[in-house]
Scaffold this motif. Structure first.
Motif, PDB file in Angstrom:
ATOM      1  N   GLY A   1      12.290  -8.120  46.670  1.00 45.47           N
ATOM      2  CA  GLY A   1      11.604  -7.526  47.804  1.00 45.47           C
ATOM      3  C   GLY A   1      10.282  -6.873  47.477  1.00 45.47           C
ATOM      4  O   GLY A   1       9.583  -6.406  48.388  1.00 45.47           O
ATOM      5  N   ASP A   2       9.905  -6.830  46.202  1.00 43.74           N
ATOM      6  CA  ASP A   2       8.631  -6.212  45.815  1.00 43.74           C
ATOM      7  C   ASP A   2       7.642  -7.250  45.286  1.00 43.74           C
ATOM      8  O   ASP A   2       6.637  -6.904  44.678  1.00 43.74           O
ATOM      9  N   GLY A   3       7.964  -8.526  45.515  1.00 41.09           N
ATOM     10  CA  GLY A   3       7.105  -9.586  45.014  1.00 41.09           C
ATOM     11  C   GLY A   3       7.530 -10.148  43.688  1.00 41.09           C
ATOM     12  O   GLY A   3       6.898 -11.066  43.160  1.00 41.09           O
ATOM     13  N   THR A   4       8.617  -9.631  43.121  1.00 40.58           N
ATOM     14  CA  THR A   4       9.141 -10.104  41.843  1.00 40.58           C
ATOM     15  C   THR A   4      10.442 -10.863  42.076  1.00 40.58           C
ATOM     16  O   THR A   4      11.267 -10.456  42.904  1.00 40.58           O
ATOM     17  N   SER A   5      10.628 -11.950  41.351  1.00 43.04           N
ATOM     18  CA  SER A   5      11.865 -12.724  41.461  1.00 43.04           C
ATOM     19  C   SER A   5      12.349 -13.140  40.078  1.00 43.04           C
ATOM     20  O   SER A   5      11.572 -13.209  39.118  1.00 43.04           O
ATOM     21  N   LEU A   6      13.640 -13.412  39.988  1.00 38.08           N
ATOM     22  CA  LEU A   6      14.289 -13.801  38.737  1.00 38.08           C
ATOM     23  C   LEU A   6      14.947 -15.160  38.942  1.00 38.08           C
ATOM     24  O   LEU A   6      15.694 -15.347  39.898  1.00 38.08           O
ATOM     25  N   TRP A   7      14.653 -16.114  38.044  1.00 40.21           N
ATOM     26  CA  TRP A   7      15.124 -17.487  38.165  1.00 40.21           C
ATOM     27  C   TRP A   7      16.094 -17.796  37.033  1.00 40.21           C
ATOM     28  O   TRP A   7      15.770 -17.598  35.850  1.00 40.21           O
ATOM     29  N   LEU A   8      17.279 -18.294  37.399  1.00 42.12           N
ATOM     30  CA  LEU A   8      18.287 -18.644  36.404  1.00 42.12           C
ATOM     31  C   LEU A   8      18.336 -20.146  36.177  1.00 42.12           C
ATOM     32  O   LEU A   8      17.957 -20.939  37.048  1.00 42.12           O
ATOM     33  N   ASN A   9      18.825 -20.532  35.020  1.00 42.65           N
ATOM     34  CA  ASN A   9      19.099 -21.937  34.733  1.00 42.65           C
ATOM     35  C   ASN A   9      20.347 -22.390  35.491  1.00 42.65           C
ATOM     36  O   ASN A   9      21.162 -21.559  35.921  1.00 42.65           O
ATOM     37  N   PRO A  10      20.531 -23.686  35.671  1.00 48.41           N
ATOM     38  CA  PRO A  10      21.604 -24.178  36.548  1.00 48.41           C
ATOM     39  C   PRO A  10      22.978 -24.265  35.888  1.00 48.41           C
ATOM     40  O   PRO A  10      23.099 -24.466  34.676  1.00 48.41           O
ATOM     41  N   ILE A  11      23.993 -24.125  36.713  1.00 51.92           N
ATOM     42  CA  ILE A  11      25.345 -24.564  36.383  1.00 51.92           C
ATOM     43  C   ILE A  11      25.390 -26.059  36.700  1.00 51.92           C
ATOM     44  O   ILE A  11      24.953 -26.480  37.771  1.00 51.92           O
ATOM     45  N   THR A  12      25.910 -26.871  35.794  1.00 49.38           N
ATOM     46  CA  THR A  12      25.889 -28.329  36.002  1.00 49.38           C
ATOM     47  C   THR A  12      27.279 -28.930  35.784  1.00 49.38           C
ATOM     48  O   THR A  12      28.098 -28.400  35.024  1.00 49.38           O
ATOM     49  N   ARG A  13      27.520 -30.051  36.453  1.00 51.21           N
ATOM     50  CA  ARG A  13      28.801 -30.773  36.339  1.00 51.21           C
ATOM     51  C   ARG A  13      28.732 -31.838  35.246  1.00 51.21           C
ATOM     52  O   ARG A  13      27.725 -32.536  35.111  1.00 51.21           O
ATOM     53  N   HIS A  14      29.838 -31.967  34.513  1.00 52.37           N
ATOM     54  CA  HIS A  14      29.931 -32.976  33.466  1.00 52.37           C
ATOM     55  C   HIS A  14      31.370 -33.471  33.375  1.00 52.37           C
ATOM     56  O   HIS A  14      32.289 -32.833  33.907  1.00 52.37           O
ATOM     57  N   GLU A  15      31.556 -34.583  32.705  1.00 53.16           N
ATOM     58  CA  GLU A  15      32.895 -35.147  32.569  1.00 53.16           C
ATOM     59  C   GLU A  15      33.743 -34.386  31.560  1.00 53.16           C
ATOM     60  O   GLU A  15      34.971 -34.445  31.615  1.00 53.16           O
TER      61      GLU A  15
ATOM     62  N   GLN B   1      21.736 -41.099  37.380  1.00 56.22           N
ATOM     63  CA  GLN B   1      23.019 -40.691  37.944  1.00 56.22           C
ATOM     64  C   GLN B   1      23.047 -39.173  38.067  1.00 56.22           C
ATOM     65  O   GLN B   1      22.812 -38.469  37.084  1.00 56.22           O
ATOM     66  N   PRO B   2      23.306 -38.631  39.255  1.00 51.24           N
ATOM     67  CA  PRO B   2      23.423 -37.173  39.394  1.00 51.24           C
ATOM     68  C   PRO B   2      24.556 -36.635  38.521  1.00 51.24           C
ATOM     69  O   PRO B   2      25.438 -37.376  38.080  1.00 51.24           O
ATOM     70  N   PHE B   3      24.524 -35.361  38.267  1.00 51.22           N
ATOM     71  CA  PHE B   3      25.608 -34.722  37.513  1.00 51.22           C
ATOM     72  C   PHE B   3      26.934 -34.962  38.229  1.00 51.22           C
ATOM     73  O   PHE B   3      27.019 -34.887  39.457  1.00 51.22           O
ATOM     74  N   HIS B   4      27.975 -35.226  37.467  1.00 53.11           N
ATOM     75  CA  HIS B   4      29.284 -35.468  38.063  1.00 53.11           C
ATOM     76  C   HIS B   4      30.369 -35.131  37.041  1.00 53.11           C
ATOM     77  O   HIS B   4      30.122 -35.053  35.846  1.00 53.11           O
ATOM     78  N   GLY B   5      31.579 -34.936  37.520  1.00 52.59           N
ATOM     79  CA  GLY B   5      32.707 -34.605  36.667  1.00 52.59           C
ATOM     80  C   GLY B   5      33.367 -33.304  37.078  1.00 52.59           C
ATOM     81  O   GLY B   5      32.862 -32.556  37.930  1.00 52.59           O
ATOM     82  N   GLU B   6      34.471 -33.022  36.457  1.00 49.10           N
ATOM     83  CA  GLU B   6      35.251 -31.825  36.797  1.00 49.10           C
ATOM     84  C   GLU B   6      34.809 -30.590  36.020  1.00 49.10           C
ATOM     85  O   GLU B   6      35.063 -29.457  36.435  1.00 49.10           O
ATOM     86  N   TYR B   7      34.146 -30.808  34.880  1.00 50.88           N
ATOM     87  CA  TYR B   7      33.787 -29.677  34.029  1.00 50.88           C
ATOM     88  C   TYR B   7      32.472 -29.048  34.495  1.00 50.88           C
ATOM     89  O   TYR B   7      31.460 -29.730  34.668  1.00 50.88           O
ATOM     90  N   LEU B   8      32.501 -27.741  34.715  1.00 50.07           N
ATOM     91  CA  LEU B   8      31.308 -26.988  35.093  1.00 50.07           C
ATOM     92  C   LEU B   8      30.761 -26.280  33.862  1.00 50.07           C
ATOM     93  O   LEU B   8      31.458 -25.464  33.242  1.00 50.07           O
ATOM     94  N   HIS B   9      29.511 -26.616  33.513  1.00 53.75           N
ATOM     95  CA  HIS B   9      28.898 -26.024  32.317  1.00 53.75           C
ATOM     96  C   HIS B   9      28.025 -24.837  32.706  1.00 53.75           C
ATOM     97  O   HIS B   9      27.105 -24.956  33.515  1.00 53.75           O
ATOM     98  N   ASN B  10      28.316 -23.687  32.105  1.00 55.73           N
ATOM     99  CA  ASN B  10      27.549 -22.470  32.324  1.00 55.73           C
ATOM    100  C   ASN B  10      26.735 -22.167  31.064  1.00 55.73           C
ATOM    101  O   ASN B  10      27.298 -21.818  30.029  1.00 55.73           O
ATOM    102  N   PRO B  11      25.413 -22.291  31.113  1.00 49.82           N
ATOM    103  CA  PRO B  11      24.610 -22.023  29.914  1.00 49.82           C
ATOM    104  C   PRO B  11      24.657 -20.567  29.461  1.00 49.82           C
ATOM    105  O   PRO B  11      24.231 -20.258  28.346  1.00 49.82           O
TER     106      PRO B  11
END
Length: 406
Positions: free
Chosen positions: A346-360, A38-48
């Motif tokens: 733009g110099d070949g470097t990138s930064l990757w963040l963890n996701p915001i996810t939905r929950h009940e 089941q994909p993430f669902h619900g009204e609550y947005l979780h920010n790690p």
């Protein structure tokens, strides 16, 4: 003629012995059936990042190798002392060593020491990075692995380690297939960034199917003396102190980000060390205000992508202006199940963040899909037992004496 028969008998015995060992190992793997995810669902947005302290980032490496087994494994004759000193010279706070199927206890008395290893010695490099190890698991499945075998390994490693991480899933084609990540569960961390290959498709498949999996980024180095093997993928953990418990908590809670640092082939190590400190980006803000997610970094942003369900780009910004404040944001829509962010400089470097996810609700429930099917397991075990009996029977026939002593 007798000599040839002996050679043939020996070869047949060797083949049967290999089949016997593989059957004997596989017989202990149950057959799993999987619920539909089941994909993430619900009204609550979780920010790690809700408890993030922008001054408390710890630079970490967890996946890398030293010489072991007399040089049989790929450690490039690198000792633990050399490995550790090279990473310390690049300003790393935590330096983890993940030798194959053995815990390296270098600096075991340090408060930041996390026992770990890389599990797996199969042909397809279906590996797992184990952290907080209590016991090393020496069982693996040498050739192609079924989804049940992969799930069983994850389950068993989860019982023996604080973290059982899916390692470099995109490194070898069809090791961890992208579609595997739809059903595999009971793990919390994926090595989405690895010095050999990044795995955004595997990560998005897991997230799109409701698996709350956070990233780890590692060099997977085998020779830190080479600039091409050190400082490629870096994990930053938000921890006030460089202690094992705080580092693992930050990793598992998602209060972390990964950097894919630009590689310049055959660059001098000393020159890279200077560039490493000069050009390294840092995350200073990852705030969720209602439905608006804002990200601030320490370098000018060339491109920012907000990525969601099925790996679709929800928003993309290019050449974001800013003299001293470099920030981008996205207003999360009701249909967005998760949102993860990648910032390119733009110099070949990138930064990757963890996701915001939905929950009940604020109480996060981790989806578990696997169940043992005892009916199919019994049928499989019976087939293996019959195969083993047949092998024993053939072995007896091959070793029986011929009539008249010939």
């Amino acid at each position: 003629m007798i000599f040839m028969r002996k050679i043939l008998r020996f070869l047949l015995f060797a083949v049967l012995a290999v089949i016997f060992v593989l059957a004997a190992m596989n017989v202990f793997v149950p057959v799993y059936v999987f619920d539909e995810p089941q994909p993430f669902h619900g009204e609550y947005l979780h920010n790690p990042y809700q408890n993030m302290d922008s001054t408390a980032w710890k630079r970490c490496i967890f996946h890398g190798h030293t010489e072991r087994y007399g040089g049989l494994t790929n450690g490039r004759d690198i000792s633990s002392e050399v490995y550790d000193s090279m990473y310390r010279s690049f300003g790393y706070d935590h330096v983890g060593i993940s030798d194959y199927n053995i815990v390296n206890d270098f600096e075991k008395d340090d408060e930041g020491y996390i026992p770990g290893y890389e599990h797996g010695y199969n042909l397809w490099k279906i590996h797992q990075l184990c952290l907080g190890t209590e016991k090393v698991r020496h069982v693996d499945y040498f050739f192609g692995q079924t989804l049940s075998m992969k799930q069983h390994t994850i389950n068993k490693l989860g019982e023996q380690n604080v973290v059982a991480c899916v390692a470099h899933p995109a490194f070898v084609k069809n090791s961890y297939r992208v579609k595997d990540m739809k059903y595999l569960s009971n793990y919390r961390i994926m090595e989405a960034l690895n010095g050999y290959d990044n795995s955004p498709e595997h990560w998005d498949m897991a997230l799109s199917n409701g698996h709350l999996v956070y990233l780890i980024a590692d060099d997977d180095t085998h020779n830190p003396l080479k600039s091409n093997d050190i400082g490629l993928r870096i994990t930053y953990l938000n921890a006030k102190e460089n202690k094992a418990g705080q580092l693992l908590d930050a990793l598992l809670s998602g209060n972390a980000y990964g950097v894919d640092f630009k590689k310049i082939d055959d660059e001098d190590v000393d020159e890279k060390r200077v560039r490493f400190e000069r050009d390294m980006p840092y995350l200073t803000k990852a705030d969720l205000d209602g439905t608006r997610f804002s990200v601030r970094v320490t370098k000018p942003i060339e491109n920012a992508q907000f990525i969601g369900q099925d790996g679709m780009v929800l928003k993309e910004e290019n050449h974001i202006p800013g003299d001293s404040v470099f920030e981008t944001s996205y207003n999360i829509k009701p249909a967005d199940t998760y949102v993860r962010t990648v910032v390119d400089f733009g110099d070949g470097t990138s930064l990757w963040l963890n996701p915001i996810t939905r929950h009940e609700s604020e109480t996060i429930v981790y989806q578990r899909l696997d169940h043992v099917s005892w009916l199919w397991t019994a049928a499989l075990w019976m087939a293996y037992i019959l195969l083993i009996v047949l092998i024993i029977k053939i072995h007896k026939i091959l070793n029986s004496e011929e009539p008249n002593g010939k």
